[in-house]
Write an enzyme that holds these catalytic residues in place. Sequence first.
Site, PDB file in Angstrom:
ATOM      1  N   LYS A   9       0.809  -1.229   0.000  1.00 24.96           N
ATOM      2  CA  LYS A   9       0.000   0.000   0.000  1.00 24.96           C
ATOM      3  C   LYS A   9       0.834   1.267   0.000  1.00 24.96           C
ATOM      4  CE  LYS A   9      -0.566  -0.099   4.997  1.00 24.96           C
ATOM      5  NZ  LYS A   9      -1.330  -0.730   6.075  1.00 24.96           N
TER       6      LYS A   9
ATOM      7  N   ARG B 120      -7.271  -0.618  17.106  1.00 26.62           N
ATOM      8  CA  ARG B 120      -7.706  -0.287  15.765  1.00 26.62           C
ATOM      9  C   ARG B 120      -8.719  -1.383  15.419  1.00 26.62           C
ATOM     10  NH1 ARG B 120      -3.817   0.614  10.558  1.00 26.62           N
ATOM     11  NH2 ARG B 120      -4.492  -1.518  10.090  1.00 26.62           N
TER      12      ARG B 120
HETATM   13  C1  LIG Z   1      -0.426  -1.525   6.688  1.00 27.72           C
HETATM   14  C2  LIG Z   1      -0.701  -2.782   7.345  1.00 27.72           C
HETATM   15  C3  LIG Z   1       0.345  -3.674   7.608  1.00 27.72           C
HETATM   16  C4  LIG Z   1       1.790  -3.372   7.294  1.00 27.72           C
HETATM   17  O1  LIG Z   1       2.363  -2.634   8.339  1.00 27.72           O
HETATM   18  P1  LIG Z   1       3.900  -2.202   8.304  1.00 27.72           P
HETATM   19  O2  LIG Z   1       4.130  -1.581   9.626  1.00 27.72           O
HETATM   20  O3  LIG Z   1       4.059  -1.237   7.180  1.00 27.72           O
HETATM   21  O4  LIG Z   1       4.700  -3.432   8.109  1.00 27.72           O
HETATM   22  C5  LIG Z   1       0.023  -4.873   8.199  1.00 27.72           C
HETATM   23  N1  LIG Z   1      -1.240  -5.178   8.540  1.00 27.72           N
HETATM   24  C6  LIG Z   1      -2.270  -4.338   8.312  1.00 27.72           C
HETATM   25  C7  LIG Z   1      -3.646  -4.741   8.714  1.00 27.72           C
HETATM   26  C8  LIG Z   1      -2.042  -3.101   7.713  1.00 27.72           C
HETATM   27  O5  LIG Z   1      -3.062  -2.273   7.487  1.00 27.72           O
END
Ligand SMILES: *Cc1c(COP(=O)(O)O)cnc(C)c1O
Length: 349
Positions: free
Chosen positions: A35, A127
């Site tokens: 992303k 979250r």
């Molecule tokens: C963005 C995201 C990740 C990745 O997190 P990083 O800290 O960039 O490795 C993993 N799980 C979810 C649910 C996310 O939204």
Amino acid sequence: MYPRVVIDLDKFKHNVSKILELSHQNKQTMMMVTKVFCADQRLVDVLNELDIDYIADSRIFNFKNMVTSHKKVLLRLPQLCEVEDVVKYTDISLNSELKTINLLNDEAIKQETTHSVILMIDLGDLREGIFDKDELLDTVKEIESLQNIHLEGIGTNLTCYGGVIPTPKTLNKLVEFRAVIETLIGRELNIVSGGNSSNILLLEQNKIPRGINNVRMGESIVLGRETAYGDLIENVYDDVFTLEASIIELKTKPSAPIGELGMNAFGEKVTFEDTGDMLRAILAIGKQDVSHENLIPIDNVSILGSSSDHLLLDVSNESFKVGDVLQFKLTYGSVLSLMTSKYVEKFYV
Ligand SMILES: *Cc1c(COP(=O)(O)O)cnc(C)c1O
């Protein structure tokens, strides 16, 4: 053309390989999270050459045109208005709402397919995820009764909102939920996803509790940084992505504005310290592309501020000319916004 983000594909490949190796050594499958770079296809092509286990992204938009044979995982809980696309464009989605999962089931029946879900459990970061244990078990039972939904596993997300660090103690709660759920449904879960780039230290120390078998990695690969404490990771690059922007004005001017001061272009009242004259450079990039707090200059310059389209620097310690191009290292926030800006060229080396 400038501004441009310079993307080093070899460094990216190196980083993915290293983190993948670390994950696999710990018997963790890895979801590569795309992303932050908007699932840029040139980078996805690099992933297509590697033995990653899944590609994950938070936006269904990014999956629509993605070319890959890896399994696709939607990270952000689906909106009700996107269930059709979720079933069409992804293999697995993370979920916490039965209402949504029911609609995914209806849609999967319609598309004559099966959709897999990972049920998210909130271990305290606050979250996404189910927090209440009774609700969790009820939801599992309901999912098991749905014809075209497969409960692929469970997962948790830490260090995102609340800053909760993934300790073995916290992650063991997920392992306990695994056991309860597997007893309830009478089979093993495929995926028990223990978190994101904040799990790097646990991986390095072989401390991921047994029973957890998946990690979702974004920032660690893109920026070479673990996210529990913000430390750089050994043997991975922190400059896969850099920014280049060019000087459009270079003049000696005072350090403080002259005249009566009101608000700036963003409605903020700003104060300035008068340190005498300085050599000031204006670069052709601004808040519309990136927030200047998230830029790390490589040269001996300091960032004064920015407006929508201009970045102002004190370059008194350097000898630049108009037209010179300055480089910046980036943070998660700046990679995110620069990759999203259509005004910033993406340049691959
Ligand atoms: C963005 C995201 C990740 C990745 O997190 P990083 O800290 O960039 O490795 C993993 N799980 C979810 C649910 C996310 O939204």
